[in-house]
Write a protein that holds these residues in place. Structure first.
Motif, PDB file in Angstrom:
ATOM      1  N   LYS A 162       0.824  -1.194   0.000  1.00  0.00           N
ATOM      2  CA  LYS A 162       0.000   0.000   0.000  1.00  0.00           C
ATOM      3  C   LYS A 162       0.860   1.246   0.000  1.00  0.00           C
ATOM      4  CE  LYS A 162      -2.609   1.542   3.473  1.00  0.00           C
ATOM      5  NZ  LYS A 162      -3.458   1.300   4.642  1.00  0.00           N
ATOM      6  N   ASN A 163       1.876   1.221   0.843  1.00  0.00           N
ATOM      7  CA  ASN A 163       2.617   2.448   1.045  1.00  0.00           C
ATOM      8  C   ASN A 163       4.081   2.135   1.325  1.00  0.00           C
ATOM      9  OD1 ASN A 163       3.019   5.120   1.333  1.00  0.00           O
ATOM     10  ND2 ASN A 163       1.910   5.345   3.265  1.00  0.00           N
TER      11      ASN A 163
ATOM     12  N   GLU B 127       6.894   4.652   2.123  1.00  0.00           N
ATOM     13  CA  GLU B 127       6.969   5.202   3.469  1.00  0.00           C
ATOM     14  C   GLU B 127       7.332   4.126   4.495  1.00  0.00           C
ATOM     15  OE1 GLU B 127       3.932   7.539   6.173  1.00  0.00           O
ATOM     16  OE2 GLU B 127       3.908   8.271   4.085  1.00  0.00           O
ATOM     17  N   ASP B 128       6.750   2.923   4.322  1.00  0.00           N
ATOM     18  CA  ASP B 128       7.055   1.820   5.245  1.00  0.00           C
ATOM     19  C   ASP B 128       8.559   1.574   5.309  1.00  0.00           C
ATOM     20  OD1 ASP B 128       4.356   1.496   5.476  1.00  0.00           O
ATOM     21  OD2 ASP B 128       4.236  -0.275   4.182  1.00  0.00           O
TER      22      ASP B 128
END
Lengths: 100, 292, 139, 139
Positions: free
Chosen positions: B258-259, B262-263
């Protein structure tokens, strides 16, 4: 935990462990002092106090592994709660960005 | 050893990427006439029609968009999977954009051709023998430390770790997750696994399923956010794979990321995790010696 | 021709409780459940390749019991004798009885460990009966 | 970091000496010398080379660390296994000889050592621990 363990120096994801408020909270209304959580936890987070009304306390809160909440699954009366993971993640990110 | 293969395209006819998915399937059949073509619509309405073929074959799943209809059709089965193809990721990989036209343009044809060649290549390389293992088992370089008679390995590249000793191995916009060699060593022989439900949305550091040894029960704490698109059902039968091959055969679940951009900031790469793991092991040893 | 026997060979792994389940299982089989039909042999002697032992195994049925996926008993017998008629994993019986968690200690073994061994021994004994009744030689 | 000493018991299933050697090995690594010793699985020596490190773990360890083998009988299976795959052993303890030297202790059976058997296992374990100390001094 041995004396060589120094919580002051512990970090999690580069953040001093003491800045991260992650540990279980015991709901004494629900807790039946079965001690399953204490039996489970290999990090000495809990302590049993003989002769007191609160026979179980969270003693070494900073020993608790951030994001681990497995002990809560051993708790039949559902008396253990943990902070919100999103909030903690946010906090870690904030600290890291401020201390780059 | 069964060597049969079948292909299931999503067949989306309302998007050009769906048409590419369908074209890839047709090209595969053309190149490998032995391969069985599975019609997603027919599979959905009367799946007994394909029961025998699916049971005997390894499948190539081709999805044209994020809805992943083809994946969903076989998710609930104990299906042996040879490969999953996600057309948008392949389009990115080959840097070919098929446009939006439902009648495939030249680029669309080219993309379908390239993808089908790629699949055939992999098929030949696998010599059919390895294909019943769902995820490709690549050899990898690793860092290693020996403590007494135990070895602790960390892959050098491709894997990222959180401080809860779990890894993520991204591949395009999907990723596998699992536990590290160190963690499997700590819990010792894993006897049971509780896998997450396919479709579950998770945030970074959520617990996804658990595993249990004679010693303890632990949750897998996901290094990344996303949606569970498949789980390693073989672990139900072979939980020991998490001990024997934690970075490959012992993968736990597959996510649609999903992300990850950033993760990723909160994760360590192979060398970072190796350093972290070494420190943990040394600390544990010191504590033991202190008690002694 | 003398009557055939079933040789039960546990791995006896010493590091974890799973090896002890195998050992205990073997004892229950040869002492109680299949007294006249089953016998034991030392796995280390097989590993070593002692002639008399290998010969005895060759002429009888062989059942391996292993405690971990490395399958020392099975693999060593295959290596030295070339045949195993039935193989068991102690981890399977643990998986089948999730409520019976084996105790981690092995000297002496715990109650659950004993109970699990009994359950596995029943299966092994049954298998021995089956193997010995089977008139067709599987070579 | 100090090198640990490997303890390898014969574990022979068929004889009392095997059960005693196994019990003694566990007493050493769990009670007497938990930080100086590590138990190795004897059958794994021969079954080495499997999945990932598998048996290689034991073989490599014994190549690079001193090892003490504990033998239940004159066959010396552990010693032979270690020498075949790893090299010379640092010391060998003969359980059968210690048994002879202590006729006052009469273990119940190979299945169940009983009180006397456990005492004997303690005595054997102390012998092993003594050897561990000796090896420590030599290094």
């Amino acid at each position: 935990m041995s004396e060589s363990y120094d919580p002051e120096k512990e970090t999690f994801m580069g953040v001093p462990r003491k800045k991260i408020p992650w540990w279980p909270t015991i709901d004494y209304v629900k807790c039946n002092f079965c001690m399953e959580c204490d039996k489970f936890c290999p990090h000495d987070v809990y302590a049993r106090i003989e002769g007191e009304e609160k026979k179980l306390i969270v003693k070494n809160q900073y020993n608790c592994v951030v994001f681990c909440r497995t002990c809560a699954k051993t708790c039949a009366p559902d008396a253990l709660s943990f902070p919100n993971k999103r909030e903690i993640t946010k906090l870690i990110k904030k600290f890291r960005s401020e201390n780059k | 050893m069964d060597k049969k293969l079948c292909v299931l395209p999503c067949n989306g006819i309302d998007k050009s990427l769906g048409v590419v998915a369908r074209t890839v399937a047709l090209k595969l059949i053309e190149k490998e006439p032995e391969m069985n073509l599975i019609c997603p619509v027919l599979l959905n309405t009367s799946d007994e029609r394909y029961e025998t073929i699916l049971k005997e074959s390894n499948i190539v799943i081709i999805d044209g968009c994020m809805t992943r209809c083809a994946t969903k059709l076989v998710d609930e089965r104990n299906q042996k999977i040879f490969k999953r193809i996600f057309i948008p990721a392949m389009s990115k990989q080959f840097k070919i954009k098929p446009g939006t036209n439902l009648e495939l343009n030249e680029n669309g044809q080219k993309l379908a051709e390239k993808i089908s060649i790629e699949i055939i290549k992999e098929l030949k390389a696998s010599e059919y023998d390895e294909i019943s293992i769902e995820k490709k088992l690549e050899e990898f370089d690793f860092y290693e430390i020996t403590v007494d008679k135990y070895y602790f390995q960390v892959p050098k590249d491709g894997y990222f770790f959180n401080e809860n000793d779990c890894w993520v191995k991204p591949n395009g916009n999907t990723a596998l997750i699992g536990i590290s060699d160190y963690l499997q060593n700590r819990v010792s022989d894993i006897m049971f696994v509780e896998l997450p439900k396919v479709g579950t949305e998770i945030e970074q550091f959520d617990d996804v399923g658990s595993f249990e040894s004679v010693k303890t029960v632990l949750d897998l704490i996901s290094p990344c956010s996303g949606r569970i698109i498949s789980v390693n059902k073989d672990l139900k039968e072979h939980p020991e794979w998490m001990n024997q091959d934690p970075y490959r055969k012992g993968w736990f679940a597959e996510l649609e990321l999903k992300n990850f951009d950033e993760d990723w900031e909160l994760l360590m790469d192979g060398s970072g995790y190796f350093k972290y793991m070494k420190e943990t092991i040394t600390k544990e040893k010191e504590e033991m010696d202190f008690k002694n | 021709m003398s009557k055939k026997k079933g040789y039960v060979i546990p791995c006896s792994g010493i590091g974890k409780v799973f090896g002890s389940i195998g050992r205990e299982t073997a004892y229950i089989v040869v002492n109680e459940l299949a007294k006249d039909k089953a016998d034991l042999e030392c796995l280390p002697l097989i590993v070593k390749g002692k002639k008399e032992v290998i010969e005895a195994l060759k002429e009888n049925k062989i059942i391996s019991i292993d405690g971990c996926p490395l399958k020392c008993s099975y693999n060593n017998i295959m290596d030295k004798v070339g045949r195993v008629d039935a193989q068991f994993m102690t981890t399977d019986i643990v998986k089948e009885n999730r409520d019976l968690k084996p105790e981690p200690y092995i000297i002496p073994i715990g109650e659950n460990t004993k109970e699990l061994s009994k359950k596995l021994a029943e299966k092994v004994a049954e298998k021995i009966n089956e193997l010995l009744e089977n008139k067709v030689e599987v070579e | 970091m100090k090198k640990k000493v490997g303890i390898i018991a014969c574990s022979g299933e068929k004889l009392l000496g095997g059960t005693l050697s196994r019990a003694a090995a566990r007493i050493v690594v769990k009670k007497l010398k938990p930080h100086d010793t590590i138990v190795l699985c004897q059958p794994l020596f021969a079954a080495g080379g499997l999945e990932r490190h598998g048996g290689q773990q034991e073989r490599n360890f014994a190549k690079e660390h001193p090892t003490i083998t504990i033998e239940g009988c004159e066959e010396l299976c552990s010693k032979i296994a270690v020498e075949r795959y790893s090299g010379p052993v640092a010391a060998t303890i003969r359980v059968d000889e210690i048994m002879k030297a202590h006729p006052e202790f009469k273990p119940k059976s190979r299945e169940d050592l009983g009180k006397d058997g456990l005492k004997l296992a303690e005595i054997i374990a102390e012998e092993i621990a003594k050897k561990v100390d000796e090896l420590d001094k030599q290094r």
